[in-house]
Every structure is written in C-alpha cells, then in structure tokens.
Design a protein around this motif. Structure first.
Motif: not given
Ligand code: ATP
Ligand code: MG
Ligand code: MG
Length: 290
Positions: A17, A19-22, A27, A38, A79, A81, A92, A245
């Motif tokens: 899994w 996660q690109l940003v944040g 998560f 989240k 979900e 994605l 993103d 988001d």
C-alpha cells in the motif's frame, strides 16, 4: 520536509500500500479487506457520508464508518483504491486555484501565528524565497506559504498541480513543487501514462464523466472543495480516477453560490475546481491528438 514523507508497507505480503502525500502515520490497514483507515477529521467524515448518497459516489472511495483503535484514536474506514490493481502507477493531483480556506486567512490576520516548520519547508524548496523579515524571524504565516506554493506551481494558472507520482515498481517522485508551465505539466502527464494513447483515452473519459457528474451533483453545488485531490491509478489493463481528501471541503454558507470556475476573489468562496478539471481534460486531449 515532513509532510512530503512517504511510507510503503507490505500487507501480509500480498501487495504494497503506497501513500503519496500527507503526514506519515495518518493511514493504517483497515479492519475489512480492501479498506484502509485514515485519521478522523469530523469535517472529512461528514463529506464521506454525504458523498455515499450523492451521484458522485462512484468517484469517491466507499466509506464504511468510523473505528477506534487500541489507543483510543479515531479513524474513518474507506475503500483502498489500490487494492484491485496489479502493480499500479499512481498520481496525486491537488485540484483548485486556492489551497487554503478563507477562514484560515481571516484567522491569520486576526491572530498571526508565523510557523518555523513552514519557513523550513520554504527554504528547502527555494532559499531565496523568504523576505528579510521572514529570514530574521525564521517563521512564515500559513496563507503566505500556501499562496507562494500556488504561484510557484501550476495551481494558480491551471487550477491543479501534480503533488506526487509513483510509477509501477519505480521510484516515487515528489519533486513537482516548481512545475508551473503548461508544457512541463503535459510532459509529466505524458510520462506518467508512459505515452500510451489508450490509457490517455481511458483517463480522458473518466475525467469527462467526472466533470458532467460534478455539474449535476448536489454535494458539488453546495460545497467548496479546498486542498482536495484526484487520485489517478492505472495498471496494464485499467485507468481510473477518484476524488480524495475532503479535510478542507466545506459546506457553503446558504447565501453563497459558487461556479467552481470563476477566479477567486476574497469573499466569493470560489475554489477553481472546474478550472483544474477543464485543464486536465484539455491536456489529455492534447496528448491524444498530438
Ligand atoms: P494532505 O492533506 O497533506 O494532502 P492527508 O493526510 O489529508 O494529506 P490524503 O491527501 O487524503 O491525506 O491522502 C494522502 C495519500 O494517501 C494520497 O496521495 C494517496 O496516495 C493515498 N490515499 C489516500 N486515500 C486513499 C484511498 N482511499 N486509497 C488508496 N490510497 C489513498
Ligand atoms: Mg491530500
Ligand atoms: Mg488533507
């Protein structure tokens, strides 16, 4: 630059899994298969719930309520994605000409709280950007930082910016802060889809469906979408896009109606969402017709 950090984890060895940003730690793995957690924001939870009953529901992750972990921390379960893709490529794009709320601007003027972390983020991108005063204080006001990022990137002109791209099995890149020119943006989009016309067509179709659904959506008509992203995901067979988001999506005051396509003037609440969507549509059309 902490907010641009990323993590990759293996879910029971099945798939990664990503996660690109944040912020890292926002998560976690979901309780149900194909779901993620989240960190809860009440404002975002409200949007997720409303969107399940809106015509936009096929363009947002499914929402499965909130959960509390062992430490008492609350999450929304949504979900994942990525779960139905095989070694996906992910992008993103933050949508809108404005990336901060008008209330943040009001607050910052009423009670200015310049921040060291934002000063550090700024000089990491451009050491010559701060003013003399900001250099002395080593602090920056949030709206000033956000407006600077909008102008440095394509947000201000195109109504969207690429935040991050992860190629299948490839490296993650977040070095898009200074991508501003239309041609440069197009080059990165073309690279993201690996120059595939069928894939560009799949994305274009999804974007035009999203646009026409937005225009008919009660949610879209009554909300201001700030700092929201489109998540592009493809593998060798499919290419899809979802809205994600909603942490800074707000119900509009009842006396305010927005077009989502007029430039923002303070007090209007315009977000420029359709400016971004229209430019993405034009860019994918150009890529296909070239
Ligand atoms: P920020 O406000 O800094 O953008 P955030 O904490 O609000 O970050 P999101 O923007 O919602 O987090 O998501 C961060 C990243 O996590 C996205 O770029 C995407 O890579 C991944 N992500 C978010 N939601 C999903 C989802 N439903 N399925 C798969 N990946 C997701
Ligand atoms: Mg985001
Ligand atoms: Mg957010």
């Amino acid at each position: 630059v902490t907010s641009l950090l990323t993590f990759t984890r293996t879910k029971q060895g099945q798939y990664e899994w990503i996660q690109l940003v944040g912020h890292p730690g926002t998560f976690k793995e979901g309780l149900h298969d194909g779901y993620i957690l989240k960190e809860l924001s009440e404002k975002e939870r409200r949007c997720c719930e409303l969107l399940q009953h809106d015509i936009l529901k096929d363009f947002v992750p499914k929402y499965n309520g909130t959960v509390k972990d062992e430490e008492g921390k609350h999450y929304i379960e949504m979900e994942d994605l990525l779960s139905s893709f095989h070694e996906p490529c992910i992008m993103d794009c933050k949508i809108g000409v404005r990336t901060y709320l008008e209330e943040d601007l009001d607050k910052s003027e009423r009670d200015p709280e310049p921040r060291t972390d934002l000063y550090e983020k700024m000089i990491a991108i451009d050491p010559t950007a701060p003013t003399e005063k900001e250099n002395e204080e080593k602090k920056i006001l949030k709206p000033r930082y956000m407006i600077w990022r909008e102008n440095l990137s394509s947000s201000e002109d195109l109504g969207f910016r690429i935040e991050a791209i992860k190629k299948s099995r490839g490296l993650m890149s977040k070095e898009f802060q200074r991508i501003k020119e239309r041609n440069e943006v197009r080059k990165h989009l073309t690279e993201f889809i690996a120059n595939s016309i069928p894939r560009a067509t799949q994305y274009l179709n999804r974007l035009t469906q999203l646009r026409s659904t937005c225009l008919r959506s009660k949610f879209f008509q009554t909300h201001e979408l700030i700092g929201s992203s489109l998540l592009f995901v493809h593998d060798t067979t499919r290419a899809l896009i979802w809205m994600i988001d909603f942490g800074k999506t707000r119900l509009l005051p009842s006396n305010i109606h927005i077009t989502h396509s007029k430039p923002w003037v303070r007090g209007t609440h315009e977000d420029g969402y359709l400016i971004g969507l229209d430019n993405l549509i034009l860019l994918f059309q150009e890529i296909i017709n070239d």
